[in-house]
Design a protein around this motif. Structure first.
Motif, PDB file in Angstrom:
ATOM      1  N   PRO A  27      32.388  18.612  54.521  1.00 21.31           N
ATOM      2  CA  PRO A  27      33.117  17.972  55.800  1.00 21.31           C
ATOM      3  C   PRO A  27      32.415  18.107  57.016  1.00 21.31           C
ATOM      4  O   PRO A  27      32.398  16.994  57.797  1.00 21.31           O
ATOM      5  CB  PRO A  27      34.295  18.731  55.678  1.00 21.31           C
ATOM      6  CG  PRO A  27      34.562  19.181  54.143  1.00 21.31           C
ATOM      7  CD  PRO A  27      33.390  19.101  53.732  1.00 21.31           C
ATOM      8  N   LEU A  83      40.570  18.846  54.800  1.00 21.17           N
ATOM      9  CA  LEU A  83      39.450  18.927  54.007  1.00 21.17           C
ATOM     10  C   LEU A  83      38.868  20.408  53.925  1.00 21.17           C
ATOM     11  O   LEU A  83      38.724  21.020  54.751  1.00 21.17           O
ATOM     12  CB  LEU A  83      38.322  18.043  54.194  1.00 21.17           C
ATOM     13  CG  LEU A  83      38.820  16.556  54.372  1.00 21.17           C
ATOM     14  CD1 LEU A  83      37.524  15.835  54.851  1.00 21.17           C
ATOM     15  CD2 LEU A  83      39.450  16.110  53.153  1.00 21.17           C
ATOM     16  N   SER A 141      40.065  11.536  53.045  1.00 19.47           N
ATOM     17  CA  SER A 141      41.648  12.140  52.884  1.00 19.47           C
ATOM     18  C   SER A 141      42.363  10.827  52.370  1.00 19.47           C
ATOM     19  O   SER A 141      43.414  11.200  51.319  1.00 19.47           O
ATOM     20  CB  SER A 141      41.982  12.267  54.460  1.00 19.47           C
ATOM     21  OG  SER A 141      41.821  13.501  54.967  1.00 19.47           O
ATOM     22  N   LEU A 168      30.433  14.745  57.805  1.00 21.95           N
ATOM     23  CA  LEU A 168      30.935  13.432  57.762  1.00 21.95           C
ATOM     24  C   LEU A 168      31.600  13.423  59.211  1.00 21.95           C
ATOM     25  O   LEU A 168      31.918  14.150  59.819  1.00 21.95           O
ATOM     26  CB  LEU A 168      32.120  13.462  56.747  1.00 21.95           C
ATOM     27  CG  LEU A 168      31.717  13.880  55.315  1.00 21.95           C
ATOM     28  CD1 LEU A 168      33.217  13.996  54.636  1.00 21.95           C
ATOM     29  CD2 LEU A 168      30.788  12.815  54.816  1.00 21.95           C
ATOM     30  N   THR A 217      41.961  15.409  60.284  1.00 25.11           N
ATOM     31  CA  THR A 217      41.446  15.742  59.059  1.00 25.11           C
ATOM     32  C   THR A 217      40.587  16.956  58.771  1.00 25.11           C
ATOM     33  O   THR A 217      40.346  17.516  58.057  1.00 25.11           O
ATOM     34  CB  THR A 217      40.617  14.422  58.375  1.00 25.11           C
ATOM     35  OG1 THR A 217      39.614  14.368  59.218  1.00 25.11           O
ATOM     36  CG2 THR A 217      41.465  13.327  58.153  1.00 25.11           C
ATOM     37  N   ASN A 264      36.799  17.686  47.036  1.00 27.29           N
ATOM     38  CA  ASN A 264      37.935  17.594  47.897  1.00 27.29           C
ATOM     39  C   ASN A 264      38.953  16.388  47.387  1.00 27.29           C
ATOM     40  O   ASN A 264      40.189  16.814  47.419  1.00 27.29           O
ATOM     41  CB  ASN A 264      37.673  17.099  49.434  1.00 27.29           C
ATOM     42  CG  ASN A 264      37.462  18.439  50.314  1.00 27.29           C
ATOM     43  OD1 ASN A 264      38.548  19.048  50.553  1.00 27.29           O
ATOM     44  ND2 ASN A 264      36.201  18.680  50.952  1.00 27.29           N
ATOM     45  N   LYS A 291      35.527  11.342  56.950  1.00 29.32           N
ATOM     46  CA  LYS A 291      36.646  12.346  56.788  1.00 29.32           C
ATOM     47  C   LYS A 291      37.952  11.627  56.397  1.00 29.32           C
ATOM     48  O   LYS A 291      38.728  12.060  55.687  1.00 29.32           O
ATOM     49  CB  LYS A 291      36.758  13.268  57.873  1.00 29.32           C
ATOM     50  CG  LYS A 291      35.742  14.359  58.006  1.00 29.32           C
ATOM     51  CD  LYS A 291      35.861  15.170  59.110  1.00 29.32           C
ATOM     52  CE  LYS A 291      34.611  16.107  59.277  1.00 29.32           C
ATOM     53  NZ  LYS A 291      34.652  17.110  60.622  1.00 29.32           N
ATOM     54  N   GLN A 292      38.183  10.662  57.432  1.00 31.58           N
ATOM     55  CA  GLN A 292      39.709  10.171  57.052  1.00 31.58           C
ATOM     56  C   GLN A 292      39.806   9.323  55.857  1.00 31.58           C
ATOM     57  O   GLN A 292      40.769   9.343  55.141  1.00 31.58           O
ATOM     58  CB  GLN A 292      39.870   9.147  58.334  1.00 31.58           C
ATOM     59  CG  GLN A 292      41.315   8.759  58.394  1.00 31.58           C
ATOM     60  CD  GLN A 292      42.292   9.576  58.757  1.00 31.58           C
ATOM     61  OE1 GLN A 292      42.458  10.640  58.254  1.00 31.58           O
ATOM     62  NE2 GLN A 292      43.354   9.151  59.881  1.00 31.58           N
ATOM     63  N   ALA A 326      32.730  16.058  49.349  1.00 29.11           N
ATOM     64  CA  ALA A 326      33.652  14.797  49.277  1.00 29.11           C
ATOM     65  C   ALA A 326      34.516  14.828  47.907  1.00 29.11           C
ATOM     66  O   ALA A 326      35.665  14.838  47.839  1.00 29.11           O
ATOM     67  CB  ALA A 326      33.282  13.750  49.827  1.00 29.11           C
TER      68      ALA A 326
END
Length: 189
Positions: free
Chosen positions: A62, A20, A74, A65, A16, A29, A70-71, A26
């Motif tokens: 990002p 991002l 996503s 994180l 990821t 994104n 991050k996953q 977040a």
């Protein structure tokens, strides 16, 4: 039954880091999936973050994180996009146990909502927990070595990881993979 133009696919890649946007936090994104930064998209993004239990990362960028968060961001972005099918490429790759557990819970929530997904994974137990059918592929050139139906109840929880039924299916996959080092599990939720 939909044409390609009518089909939405929520793709979540295994890495990821480059997916991002570093200049968006977040929420931004996730809202970007709705092609805008308007209030409605941001409200939806906050809702998905809250649903996944990570709303406290809404304003984080990002670089702030962990890999697991991050996953999740996503996955949240893919969910807000309202796809007809999710494609997950190694969603547990390079995650520690706690972050794997967070991602697994998010995928269990999607499963509970009736989402259709194709999951590529090397994590046997997570694949069994999350999926209804599992294909074990051979080394390249890949061919199907085994097709298993998972006979766990439709409603699943993380605690089922320790059930005899899950361990029986996991054992079958493990035995199939012995001697096929490096092979991949493709599972369908």
């Amino acid at each position: 039954g939909n044409s390609p133009e009518e089909t939405r696919i929520g793709y979540v890649p295994q890495h990821t880091g480059g997916v991002l946007y570093p200049w968006f936090n977040a929420v931004e994104n996730i809202a970007f999936a709705m092609a805008g930064q308007d209030k409605e998209a941001k409200a939806g993004a906050l809702g998905v973050l809250s649903e996944f239990g990570i709303s406290h990362y809404a304003d984080s960028f990002p670089y702030q994180l962990s890999g697991g968060i991050k996953q999740l961001v996503s996955i949240a972005r893919a969910k807000l996009f309202s796809p007809g099918i999710f494609l997950f490429d190694e969603p547990f790759n390079s995650l520690d146990y706690q972050n794997s557990f967070l991602v697994e819970n998010a995928l269990l929530k999607l499963r509970g909502e009736g989402a259709t997904a194709l999951l590529v994974s090397h994590d046997i137990q997570s694949a069994v927990l999350l999926c209804d059918k599992i294909l074990v592929l051979t080394k390249k050139p890949a061919r199907i070595a085994m097709l298993l139906s998972v006979s766990l109840p439709k409603e699943r929880s993380p605690g089922m990881r320790f059930s005899p039924e899950l361990n029986i299916v996991s054992g079958k996959i493990f035995n199939a993979l012995q001697g096929m080092a490096g092979d991949t599990i493709v599972a369908h939720a």
